[in-house]
Design a protein around this motif. Structure first.
Motif, short mmCIF file in Angstrom:
data_model
loop_
_atom_site.label_atom_id
_atom_site.label_comp_id
_atom_site.label_asym_id
_atom_site.label_seq_id
_atom_site.Cartn_x
_atom_site.Cartn_y
_atom_site.Cartn_z
N ALA A 67 0.82 -1.22 0.00
CA ALA A 67 0.00 0.00 0.00
C ALA A 67 0.85 1.27 0.00
O ALA A 67 0.32 2.37 -0.09
N ARG A 68 2.17 1.12 0.13
CA ARG A 68 3.10 2.26 0.24
C ARG A 68 2.72 3.16 1.42
O ARG A 68 2.55 4.36 1.27
N VAL A 69 2.58 2.54 2.59
CA VAL A 69 2.20 3.28 3.80
C VAL A 69 3.22 2.96 4.91
O VAL A 69 3.56 1.80 5.13
N LEU A 70 3.68 4.01 5.58
CA LEU A 70 4.49 3.88 6.78
C LEU A 70 3.63 4.37 7.95
O LEU A 70 3.32 5.56 8.02
N ARG A 71 3.23 3.49 8.83
CA ARG A 71 2.48 3.90 10.01
C ARG A 71 3.45 4.00 11.17
O ARG A 71 4.34 3.16 11.30
N PHE A 72 3.29 5.01 11.99
CA PHE A 72 4.18 5.15 13.13
C PHE A 72 3.39 5.42 14.40
O PHE A 72 2.31 6.00 14.38
N GLU A 73 3.97 4.96 15.49
CA GLU A 73 3.35 5.12 16.80
C GLU A 73 4.45 5.36 17.82
O GLU A 73 5.45 4.63 17.86
N GLN A 74 4.28 6.38 18.63
CA GLN A 74 5.26 6.68 19.67
C GLN A 74 5.21 5.61 20.75
O GLN A 74 4.14 5.21 21.20
N VAL A 75 6.37 5.13 21.16
CA VAL A 75 6.44 4.13 22.22
C VAL A 75 7.09 4.68 23.49
O VAL A 75 6.99 4.06 24.55
N GLU A 76 7.76 5.82 23.39
CA GLU A 76 8.26 6.51 24.57
C GLU A 76 8.62 7.94 24.19
O GLU A 76 8.82 8.24 23.01
N GLY A 77 8.65 8.84 25.15
CA GLY A 77 9.07 10.20 24.84
C GLY A 77 8.29 11.28 25.55
O GLY A 77 7.64 11.03 26.56
N ASP A 78 8.37 12.49 24.97
CA ASP A 78 7.88 13.70 25.62
C ASP A 78 6.38 13.96 25.48
O ASP A 78 5.88 14.91 26.06
N PHE A 79 5.66 13.21 24.68
CA PHE A 79 4.23 13.45 24.47
C PHE A 79 3.42 12.32 25.09
O PHE A 79 3.92 11.23 25.29
N ALA A 80 2.17 12.58 25.35
CA ALA A 80 1.29 11.53 25.86
C ALA A 80 1.14 10.43 24.82
O ALA A 80 1.21 9.26 25.13
N ALA A 81 0.94 10.80 23.57
CA ALA A 81 0.88 9.83 22.48
C ALA A 81 0.97 10.59 21.16
O ALA A 81 0.30 11.59 20.96
N LEU A 82 1.80 10.10 20.28
CA LEU A 82 2.00 10.70 18.97
C LEU A 82 1.95 9.57 17.95
O LEU A 82 2.57 8.53 18.16
N GLY A 83 1.19 9.73 16.89
CA GLY A 83 1.12 8.68 15.89
C GLY A 83 0.72 9.26 14.56
O GLY A 83 0.47 10.46 14.43
N GLY A 84 0.66 8.41 13.54
CA GLY A 84 0.27 8.88 12.23
C GLY A 84 0.77 7.98 11.13
O GLY A 84 1.04 6.80 11.36
N ALA A 85 0.92 8.56 9.93
CA ALA A 85 1.34 7.77 8.78
C ALA A 85 1.86 8.65 7.66
O ALA A 85 1.48 9.81 7.54
N TRP A 86 2.75 8.06 6.87
CA TRP A 86 3.13 8.59 5.56
C TRP A 86 2.42 7.68 4.55
O TRP A 86 2.51 6.46 4.66
#
Length: 156
Positions: free
Chosen positions: A69-88
């Motif tokens: 599908a030519r999709v990169l999905r990402f999800e934050q697993v640790e860091g400065d935000f409560a939760a950050l996610g999305g996709a290219w």
């Protein structure tokens, strides 16, 4: 509380070439002044450092690759935000390809979202424009968050 932001670009570069370039996230700092560092952590995880309003945000995100599908999905697993996610998402067009970058923030602390979300969103979207343009040599913003349209159009 969830907030979502999107920027869409077009480029004459073929979709396969664009997707291959986006998969090499460690190159992102080379093409964006906002992204200070991207370090491969193993197991499709990358550590990011991003500059915003004189500060630096850090997080680790896990990336899921869907080659078909030519999709990169990402999800934050640790860091400065409560939760950050999305996709290219890279889609072939008749004369090149379209790239959509979607990012969302999720937090249960309303004042945190209200204070930091607009700044981080602006930096992430601006960085996405710089990344796509830098990796494929030419890209144009065709759709973005209304409040960022003028700023991103100048960069794109």
């Amino acid at each position: 509380m969830t907030s979502e932001h999107t920027v869409v670009l077009t480029t004459p570069a073929p979709a396969g070439e664009v997707f291959a370039a986006l998969r090499r996230q460690e190159r992102f700092p080379e093409v964006s002044a906002d992204i200070l560092a991207v370090t491969a952590e193993g197991d499709d995880r990358y550590r990011y450092e991003l500059r915003f309003r004189g500060g630096v945000a850090r997080w680790v995100q896990r990336v899921e690759v869907d080659d078909a599908a030519r999709v990169l999905r990402f999800e934050q697993v640790e860091g400065d935000f409560a939760a950050l996610g999305g996709a290219w998402e890279v889609t072939p067009t008749g004369d090149g390809s379209e790239v959509a970058y979607r990012v969302s923030f999720r937090t249960s602390i309303p004042h945190l979202a209200g204070a930091i979300d607009p700044m981080i969103a602006r930096v992430l979207l601006r960085a996405a424009v710089a990344v796509v343009t830098g990796l494929v040599d030419r890209a144009q913003v065709v759709d973005d968050a209304a409040a960022l349209r003028d700023e991103l159009s100048v960069l794109g």
